[in-house]
Motif scaffolding. Structure first.
Motif, PDB file in Angstrom:
ATOM      1  N   ASP A 120      55.473 126.099  -3.749  1.00 22.10           N
ATOM      2  CA  ASP A 120      55.694 126.067  -2.301  1.00 22.10           C
ATOM      3  C   ASP A 120      56.156 127.480  -1.928  1.00 22.10           C
ATOM      4  O   ASP A 120      56.603 128.256  -2.787  1.00 22.10           O
ATOM      5  CB  ASP A 120      56.790 125.032  -2.015  1.00 22.10           C
ATOM      6  N   ASP A 177      57.931 128.707   1.638  1.00 21.13           N
ATOM      7  CA  ASP A 177      59.200 128.816   2.375  1.00 21.13           C
ATOM      8  C   ASP A 177      60.306 128.026   1.693  1.00 21.13           C
ATOM      9  O   ASP A 177      60.161 126.827   1.464  1.00 21.13           O
ATOM     10  CB  ASP A 177      59.019 128.282   3.806  1.00 21.13           C
ATOM     11  N   GLY A 178      61.383 128.696   1.357  1.00 24.25           N
ATOM     12  CA  GLY A 178      62.516 128.016   0.722  1.00 24.25           C
ATOM     13  C   GLY A 178      62.367 127.849  -0.770  1.00 24.25           C
ATOM     14  O   GLY A 178      63.273 127.337  -1.431  1.00 24.25           O
ATOM     15  N   THR A 179      61.212 128.277  -1.320  1.00 23.19           N
ATOM     16  CA  THR A 179      60.997 128.180  -2.760  1.00 23.19           C
ATOM     17  C   THR A 179      60.782 129.576  -3.353  1.00 23.19           C
ATOM     18  O   THR A 179      61.629 130.087  -4.061  1.00 23.19           O
ATOM     19  CB  THR A 179      59.801 127.261  -3.072  1.00 23.19           C
ATOM     20  N   ASP A 227      57.541 118.519  -0.425  1.00 23.59           N
ATOM     21  CA  ASP A 227      56.950 118.966  -1.692  1.00 23.59           C
ATOM     22  C   ASP A 227      57.023 117.882  -2.761  1.00 23.59           C
ATOM     23  O   ASP A 227      56.063 117.650  -3.497  1.00 23.59           O
ATOM     24  CB  ASP A 227      57.691 120.216  -2.197  1.00 23.59           C
ATOM     25  N   ASP A 261      60.989 122.918  -2.597  1.00 21.99           N
ATOM     26  CA  ASP A 261      62.383 122.860  -2.127  1.00 21.99           C
ATOM     27  C   ASP A 261      62.671 121.692  -1.201  1.00 21.99           C
ATOM     28  O   ASP A 261      63.802 121.560  -0.718  1.00 21.99           O
ATOM     29  CB  ASP A 261      62.729 124.154  -1.371  1.00 21.99           C
TER      30      ASP A 261
HETATM   31 MG   LIG Z   1      59.412 124.807   1.474  1.00 22.15          MG
END
Ligand SMILES: [Mg+2]
Ligand SMILES: O=C(O)COP(=O)(O)O
Length: 234
Positions: free
Chosen positions: A15, A17-19, A181, A177
């Motif tokens: 992933d 964004d955020g990962t 996911d 995240d």
């Molecule tokens: Mg994400």
């Protein structure tokens, strides 16, 4: 003797964004540009973090909901275009890779893994952001929410990403995240490693991933254990 990767290699799908990257500040700033155009107050960045994960449209809808305002479909479509245009000019104002990402990508590739990205960010922005972050060339495929006619949590977004990258779905691992996911990986029957530093309104371990890592220097061993497990499952 040139190294020839097998027709279908073990693969790790990330992933974005955020990962792979901390992108909340740029996404939140763009959301606040959209809200300001509508005369609404900005969303605090810590609040914005919980709103990310299901694509820009959902982020806008959640921003309006946080301000207690309704949004017609037509208005949402218009604001989505405004969001994409502004965000496209501010992809990497404050965004950066999480610690250890580059070394982890190199180690996985040296270990024979194909790498890919499966994200609800639109493909053009995903490719451009990963290029600006200096890692786009590590991935055999970068598939956004608009690459296929479906997107996470639809499992086909993940399985088609694996296919496009030439990966073996029986030796695939997802890294993410958020609830989106983990749901996508579960629906695709693919093991999933979660990171706790992304954008989720509940502790990621409560979402039932197969493993949680605190830092990317733990990912290689976690993937090896799972790839072995998926290998036996193959
Ligand atoms: Mg994400
Ligand atoms: O752009 C988003 O809203 C979420 O994107 P992600 O799928 O990479 O977390």
């Amino acid at each position: 003797m040139p190294v020839t990767l097998s027709a279908s290699a073990p693969i790790v799908v990330f992933d974005l964004d955020g990962t792979l990257a901390e992108t909340a500040a740029d996404l939140g700033a763009t959301l606040n540009v959209v809200l300001a155009r509508e005369g609404l107050p900005p969303v605090d960045l810590t609040r914005a973090r919980d709103l990310i994960g299901a694509g820009a449209r959902a982020l806008i809808e959640r921003g309006f909901a946080a301000a207690g305002r309704d949004l017609t479909r037509e208005r949402l479509d218009a604001l989505f275009r405004v969001f994409l245009a502004h965000y496209g000019q501010h992809l990497c104002d404050a965004s950066h890779l999480f610690p250890g990402v580059l070394a982890c990508l190199d180690r996985l590739r040296a270990g024979g893994y194909r790498l890919a990205v499966c994200t609800n960010k639109v493909e053009d922005h995903s490719v451009r952001l990963l290029t600006l972050l200096g890692v786009a060339d590590h991935f055999a495929a970068i598939c956004g929410r608009d690459t296929f006619p479906y997107c996470k949590p639809d499992p086909r977004h993940l399985t088609q990403t694996i296919a496009r990258a030439g990966g073996d779905p029986a030796r695939a691992v997802m890294v993410g995240d958020s609830r989106t996911d983990i749901a996508t990986a579960r629906a695709a029957g693919i093991p999933v490693v979660a990171v706790p530093f992304g954008y989720t309104d509940v502790p990621v371990q409560d979402l039932g991933p197969d493993a949680v890592i605190d830092h990317f220097d733990q990912l290689f061993d976690a993937v090896e254990a799972m790839a072995g497990r998926t290998r036996t499952a193959a």
